[in-house]
Write an enzyme that holds these catalytic residues in place. Structure first.
Site, PDB file in Angstrom:
ATOM      1  N   HIS A 183       0.821  -1.226   0.000  1.00  0.00           N
ATOM      2  CA  HIS A 183       0.000   0.000   0.000  1.00  0.00           C
ATOM      3  C   HIS A 183       0.847   1.266   0.000  1.00  0.00           C
ATOM      4  CE1 HIS A 183       0.253   0.087   4.530  1.00  0.00           C
ATOM      5  NE2 HIS A 183       0.159   1.378   4.317  1.00  0.00           N
ATOM      6  N   ASP A 226       0.006  -7.548   1.636  1.00  0.00           N
ATOM      7  CA  ASP A 226       0.445  -6.147   1.626  1.00  0.00           C
ATOM      8  C   ASP A 226       1.976  -6.133   1.680  1.00  0.00           C
ATOM      9  OD1 ASP A 226       0.545  -3.432   1.748  1.00  0.00           O
ATOM     10  OD2 ASP A 226      -0.348  -3.247   3.756  1.00  0.00           O
ATOM     11  N   SER A 264       4.173   2.293   8.161  1.00  0.00           N
ATOM     12  CA  SER A 264       3.883   1.232   7.196  1.00  0.00           C
ATOM     13  C   SER A 264       5.105   0.854   6.384  1.00  0.00           C
ATOM     14  CB  SER A 264       2.799   1.678   6.230  1.00  0.00           C
ATOM     15  OG  SER A 264       1.552   1.561   6.839  1.00  0.00           O
TER      16      SER A 264
HETATM   17  N1  ARG Z   1      -1.204   2.116   7.321  1.00  0.00           N
HETATM   18  C1  ARG Z   1      -0.317   2.852   8.156  1.00  0.00           C
HETATM   19  C2  ARG Z   1       0.766   3.518   7.321  1.00  0.00           C
HETATM   20  O1  ARG Z   1       0.596   3.626   6.145  1.00  0.00           O
HETATM   21  C3  ARG Z   1       0.259   2.018   9.245  1.00  0.00           C
HETATM   22  C4  ARG Z   1      -0.771   1.720  10.214  1.00  0.00           C
HETATM   23  C5  ARG Z   1      -0.293   0.880  11.294  1.00  0.00           C
HETATM   24  N2  ARG Z   1      -1.235   1.057  12.315  1.00  0.00           N
HETATM   25  C6  ARG Z   1      -1.201   0.436  13.475  1.00  0.00           C
HETATM   26  N3  ARG Z   1      -2.095   0.761  14.349  1.00  0.00           N
HETATM   27  N4  ARG Z   1      -0.307  -0.470  13.708  1.00  0.00           N
HETATM   28  O2  ARG Z   1       1.715   4.056   7.820  1.00  0.00           O
END
Ligand code: ARG
Length: 297
Positions: free
Chosen positions: A105, A150, A247
């Site tokens: 992503h 992912d 992420s």
């Molecule tokens: N999707 C988020 C990003 O793009 C990371 C989210 C991780 N969240 C969590 N609560 N561990 O950085």
């Protein structure tokens, strides 16, 4: 505009994902005739220290600690130039001299990725700066549907020498994912929900959460957030978690021979009770084989 990718933002990116897939097409893997979704990346802007303007709140809801200079040298900070404008922050890891592992992503709607390996403080000149020339996204990743697979591998313009890559967890290392075991998560993401990214890398020790508990916790959050035990690992507790901007970074066993167990993928908010962070499971067979194959390109 600067922003961090969030699982929630994924929905908004779906159209862009479709465009990327359509325009760039796929490349053929020699082995086993498996298609690897290949995204050609353009030369992006130079690595921009202003990617992070530290909020200065000092808050640390993620519960991590600042990382001393030079620790976790395999870490990569990614500046993603997003199609349609803006820059996003993600993490990644050096897995061989010219491959960086990250989350799908983070790169599905990228037009460029500039990164630094071996850098602790984003606004410093530590480590090596590289550009990614291509991204391989797991062919089964479909962010429109859910967060399975992912995972993506970036190929660098030039190899990084003198920094030891992190190792990928193997099937024989499932013991690393036993519930309650403490693993490290590291990155430059926000230190609390809706906070600012951190200029200095931070790391937190997070307990692995059982598949059963994670499945239960995410069962009512809709298909997009569904937890798939064979493909995902959950870790974290109230007050200790990854957050936006982390992420693509690793969930790993620290020590003299670091091993990557998971890739930061999604969560509901950050560090909330009953919503552990969810990670792509590196040693899941269809995921690990993809990583190895893509890195060999
Ligand atoms: N999707 C988020 C990003 O793009 C990371 C989210 C991780 N969240 C969590 N609560 N561990 O950085």
């Amino acid at each position: 505009m600067r922003r961090a990718l969030s699982a929630m933002a994924l929905a908004a990116l779906l159209a862009a994902v479709a465009v990327v897939a359509g325009v760039q097409g796929t490349a053929r893997a020699e082995a086993r005739g498996v298609r690897l979704h290949h995204i050609a990346l353009q030369r992006g802007p130079a690595f921009d220290p202003a990617l992070v303007h530290a909020g200065g709140s000092g808050s640390q809801i993620v519960g991590g600690k600042p990382v001393p200079n030079g620790k976790y040298p395999f870490m990569a900070v990614l500046q993603v130039g997003v199609r349609g404008g803006g820059e996003a922050l993600c993490g990644g890891t050096l897995i061989d001299p010219d491959s960086v592992l990250t989350a799908a992503h983070c790169v599905v709607d990228a037009r460029s990725v500039t990164l630094a390996v071996g850098r602790t403080v984003i606004t410093s000149r530590q480590g090596r700066v590289r550009r990614a020339v291509a991204a391989y996204v797991h062919p089964r990743y479909d962010g429109a549907r859910d967060n399975r697979y992912d995972v993506a591998v970036l190929k660098l313009d030039r190899p990084v020498r003198g920094i030891k890559p992190i190792r990928l967890s193997t099937a024989a290392q499932n013991y690393l994912e036993r519930p309650g075991r403490l693993l490290m998560v590291a990155g430059w993401g926000t230190t609390r929900e809706n906070g600012s990214p951190s200029d200095r890398m931070r790391a937190a020790a997070v307990p692995v959460v059982s598949d059963a508990a994670a499945k239960r916790d995410y069962a009512h959050e809709g298909p997009q957030a569904r937890f798939f035990p064979t493909l995902m690992v959950a870790a974290g507790r109230r007050g200790r978690d990854a957050c936006q901007g982390d992420s693509g970074g690793p969930l790993f066993k620290a020590g003299r021979d670091p091993v990557e167990v998971g890739i930061v993928s999604y969560g509901i908010g950050c560090a909330r009770a009953h919503y552990p962070g969810v990670y792509t499971e590196v040693n899941s067979p269809g995921i690990r084989s993809f990583i190895v194959r893509a890195a060999a390109r």
